[in-house]
Design a protein around this motif. Structure first.
Motif, short mmCIF file in Angstrom:
data_model
loop_
_atom_site.label_atom_id
_atom_site.label_comp_id
_atom_site.label_asym_id
_atom_site.label_seq_id
_atom_site.Cartn_x
_atom_site.Cartn_y
_atom_site.Cartn_z
N LEU A 1 -1.29 -3.08 14.00
CA LEU A 1 -1.04 -2.13 12.91
C LEU A 1 -0.24 -2.79 11.79
O LEU A 1 -0.50 -2.55 10.61
CB LEU A 1 -0.28 -0.91 13.44
CG LEU A 1 -1.07 0.01 14.38
CD1 LEU A 1 -0.15 1.10 14.94
CD2 LEU A 1 -2.26 0.64 13.66
N LEU A 2 0.71 -3.63 12.16
CA LEU A 2 1.50 -4.34 11.16
C LEU A 2 0.63 -5.30 10.35
O LEU A 2 0.75 -5.39 9.12
CB LEU A 2 2.63 -5.10 11.86
CG LEU A 2 3.80 -5.57 10.98
CD1 LEU A 2 4.49 -4.37 10.32
CD2 LEU A 2 4.80 -6.37 11.83
N LEU A 3 -0.25 -6.01 11.03
CA LEU A 3 -1.19 -6.90 10.34
C LEU A 3 -2.07 -6.10 9.38
O LEU A 3 -2.35 -6.55 8.26
CB LEU A 3 -2.06 -7.64 11.35
CG LEU A 3 -1.40 -8.75 12.17
CD1 LEU A 3 -2.33 -9.21 13.28
CD2 LEU A 3 -1.02 -9.92 11.29
N GLY A 4 -2.50 -4.91 9.81
CA GLY A 4 -3.33 -4.08 8.96
C GLY A 4 -2.62 -3.64 7.70
O GLY A 4 -3.23 -3.60 6.62
N TYR A 5 -1.33 -3.33 7.82
CA TYR A 5 -0.56 -2.93 6.63
C TYR A 5 -0.48 -4.08 5.63
O TYR A 5 -0.61 -3.87 4.42
CB TYR A 5 0.84 -2.49 7.04
CG TYR A 5 1.81 -2.37 5.88
CD1 TYR A 5 1.77 -1.26 5.04
CD2 TYR A 5 2.74 -3.37 5.63
CE1 TYR A 5 2.65 -1.15 3.97
CE2 TYR A 5 3.62 -3.26 4.56
CZ TYR A 5 3.57 -2.16 3.74
OH TYR A 5 4.44 -2.06 2.67
N PHE A 6 -0.25 -5.28 6.10
CA PHE A 6 -0.05 -6.42 5.21
C PHE A 6 -1.36 -7.06 4.75
O PHE A 6 -1.35 -7.91 3.86
CB PHE A 6 0.82 -7.49 5.88
CG PHE A 6 2.28 -7.17 5.88
CD1 PHE A 6 3.06 -7.45 4.76
CD2 PHE A 6 2.89 -6.57 6.96
CE1 PHE A 6 4.41 -7.14 4.74
CE2 PHE A 6 4.24 -6.26 6.96
CZ PHE A 6 5.00 -6.55 5.83
#
Length: 248
Positions: A108-113
């Motif tokens: 999810l963090l990768l998706g945000y960035f």
């Protein structure tokens, strides 16, 4: 944090920073334009700052600002933002084989960035799927450069909007800086066809509501690219069979 990384990861992180650096001027320009637009909209200063950090998606931010001003229903605003960001579904599908081994919160963090240019540069590296030392660090090198540049320029635009005349053409400048990178990504016939079809569809559908031109362009580009790939593969197969027959 740097001390915890392996030498491979540190080198990959720095490589990500270097590979992303040519796009920083364009990202800074777009962030500045978005910040100025938010400052001159109906949003308050805390709302504009919160939107920049929480949303981190310039196209959808610019798309919904007129809808806020028109006081349209929230479902209309959410639908428009979703339509503009449809392309990130494609990006997520493209990254999934590379990071599927990570826990959900990190994905999810990768998706945000993740972003358009980050995804493009990542795919150009042709990493093998699954775990590979340095791959995630390379992504984070680009992500840190992109996020920092965007937020700094966006905050500057929000706080100092009155100092930037509307006739400076910052949005056009950002687009022009990105064009060489986009053109360099057209390396196959299927990509060229997909880009051409997407351009035509986006122009024809430009006046559709809810920014539907963008998802339509994305979908038709995928279909056109897939069909072209299929045609090229069949043509190559026929040539191979013909050569095999001639050699007999």
């Amino acid at each position: 944090m740097s001390a915890r990384l392996s030498e491979v990861d540190r080198q990959a992180f720095r490589q990500g920073l270097r590979d992303y650096s040519p796009t920083l001027m364009a990202i800074f320009s777009w962030g500045l334009v978005t910040g100025i637009a938010m400052s001159k909209s109906v949003l308050t200063l805390p709302q504009a700052l919160g939107m920049s950090i929480a949303v981190y998606a310039g196209s959808s931010q610019l798309a919904v600002l007129p809808l806020f001003a028109a006081k349209l229903p929230i479902w209309t605003i959410l639908l428009t933002a979703a339509m503009v960001n449809t392309r990130f579904v494609i990006f997520s599908a493209g990254l999934a084989p590379h990071f599927s081994y990570l826990p959900l919160w990190r994905r999810l963090l990768l998706g945000y960035f993740n972003g358009d240019i980050i995804y493009l540069l990542f795919q150009k590296k042709s990493f093998p799927t699954g775990f590979q030392p340095g791959k995630e660090a390379y992504f984070w090198g680009m992500a840190v450069a992109s996020w920092t540049s965007w937020q700094v320029s966006s905050v500057i635009g929000i706080l100092l909007a009155s100092l930037f005349p509307d006739n400076w053409g910052l949005e056009l400048a950002g687009t022009l800086v990105l064009l060489p990178l986009m053109v360099s990504a057209i390396v196959t016939r299927s990509t060229a066809v997909a880009v051409g079809i997407a351009g035509v569809v986006s122009l024809l559908a430009f006046d559709l509501p809810y920014r539907l031109a963008l998802p339509l362009a994305v979908i038709t580009a995928i279909v056109a690219g897939s069909i072209t790939d299929s045609i090229v593969e069949r043509a190559d197969l026929r040539r191979i069979r013909q050569r095999a027959g001639d050699s007999r």
